[in-house]
Design a protein around this motif. Structure first.
Motif, PDB file in Angstrom:
ATOM      1  N   ASN A   1       0.840  -1.198   0.000  1.00  0.00           N
ATOM      2  CA  ASN A   1       0.000   0.000   0.000  1.00  0.00           C
ATOM      3  C   ASN A   1       0.879   1.254   0.000  1.00  0.00           C
ATOM      4  OD1 ASN A   1      -2.474   1.411   0.094  1.00  0.00           O
ATOM      5  ND2 ASN A   1      -2.227   1.717   2.300  1.00  0.00           N
ATOM      6  N   GLY A   2       1.938   1.235   0.787  1.00  0.00           N
ATOM      7  CA  GLY A   2       2.882   2.363   0.796  1.00  0.00           C
ATOM      8  C   GLY A   2       3.536   2.547  -0.555  1.00  0.00           C
ATOM      9  N   GLN A   3       3.881   1.449  -1.224  1.00  0.00           N
ATOM     10  CA  GLN A   3       4.494   1.531  -2.555  1.00  0.00           C
ATOM     11  C   GLN A   3       3.520   2.118  -3.571  1.00  0.00           C
ATOM     12  OE1 GLN A   3       6.232  -2.222  -3.747  1.00  0.00           O
ATOM     13  NE2 GLN A   3       7.224  -2.482  -1.749  1.00  0.00           N
ATOM     14  N   ILE A   4       2.250   1.727  -3.462  1.00  0.00           N
ATOM     15  CA  ILE A   4       1.223   2.250  -4.393  1.00  0.00           C
ATOM     16  C   ILE A   4       1.073   3.755  -4.192  1.00  0.00           C
ATOM     17  CG2 ILE A   4      -1.255   2.241  -4.898  1.00  0.00           C
ATOM     18  CD1 ILE A   4      -1.200  -0.801  -4.352  1.00  0.00           C
ATOM     19  N   ILE A   5       0.993   4.174  -2.923  1.00  0.00           N
ATOM     20  CA  ILE A   5       0.864   5.612  -2.636  1.00  0.00           C
ATOM     21  C   ILE A   5       2.070   6.373  -3.193  1.00  0.00           C
ATOM     22  CG2 ILE A   5       0.867   7.317  -0.751  1.00  0.00           C
ATOM     23  CD1 ILE A   5      -0.850   5.297   0.835  1.00  0.00           C
ATOM     24  N   HIS A   6       3.250   5.845  -2.972  1.00  0.00           N
ATOM     25  CA  HIS A   6       4.481   6.480  -3.475  1.00  0.00           C
ATOM     26  C   HIS A   6       4.478   6.548  -5.002  1.00  0.00           C
ATOM     27  CE1 HIS A   6       8.611   7.809  -3.379  1.00  0.00           C
ATOM     28  NE2 HIS A   6       8.951   6.825  -4.220  1.00  0.00           N
ATOM     29  N   ALA A   7       4.050   5.467  -5.663  1.00  0.00           N
ATOM     30  CA  ALA A   7       4.015   5.428  -7.134  1.00  0.00           C
ATOM     31  C   ALA A   7       2.986   6.417  -7.660  1.00  0.00           C
ATOM     32  CB  ALA A   7       3.695   4.027  -7.606  1.00  0.00           C
ATOM     33  N   ARG A   8       1.842   6.560  -6.989  1.00  0.00           N
ATOM     34  CA  ARG A   8       0.817   7.529  -7.436  1.00  0.00           C
ATOM     35  C   ARG A   8       1.351   8.947  -7.331  1.00  0.00           C
ATOM     36  NH1 ARG A   8      -4.507   4.971  -4.653  1.00  0.00           N
ATOM     37  NH2 ARG A   8      -4.946   3.454  -6.281  1.00  0.00           N
TER      38      ARG A   8
END
Length: 93
Positions: free
Chosen positions: A80-87
């Motif tokens: 979830n943290g990676q998705i937020i960072h990628a967004r």
């Protein structure tokens, strides 16, 4: 002799055997103590050991399930943290 429930009784190894709880007075050779009896210490110890083994297996399984749940929760949180960072990175670009 045939038991009323269809379970046979007879001589096994020279000893009279009863395969189930007989009607009163039908089998007087039931053994409550001593080797092979209902309260035979070795049978009691074996039964207790099996029960302790089952408890240990249950506890081990519970620990394994708990470990897997924690592991998956940590992975989901990380992804979830990676998705937020990628967004955020794609919005900034």
């Amino acid at each position: 002799m045939e038991h009323p429930r269809g379970i046979s009784k007879g001589n096994v190894g020279g000893h009279r055997r009863c395969c189930c709880a007989p009607p009163e007075g039908e089998c007087s050779e039931w053994s409550a103590g001593g080797p092979g009896g209902l309260f035979d210490p070795s049978r009691t110890h074996l039964s207790d050991a099996r029960q302790r083994g089952a408890v240990i297996e249950r506890d081990m399984l519970n620990d394994e399930i708990t470990r897997q749940v924690v592991e998956v929760h940590t992975r989901v949180h990380s992804l979830n943290g990676q998705i937020i960072h990628a967004r955020r990175a794609t919005e900034a670009a």
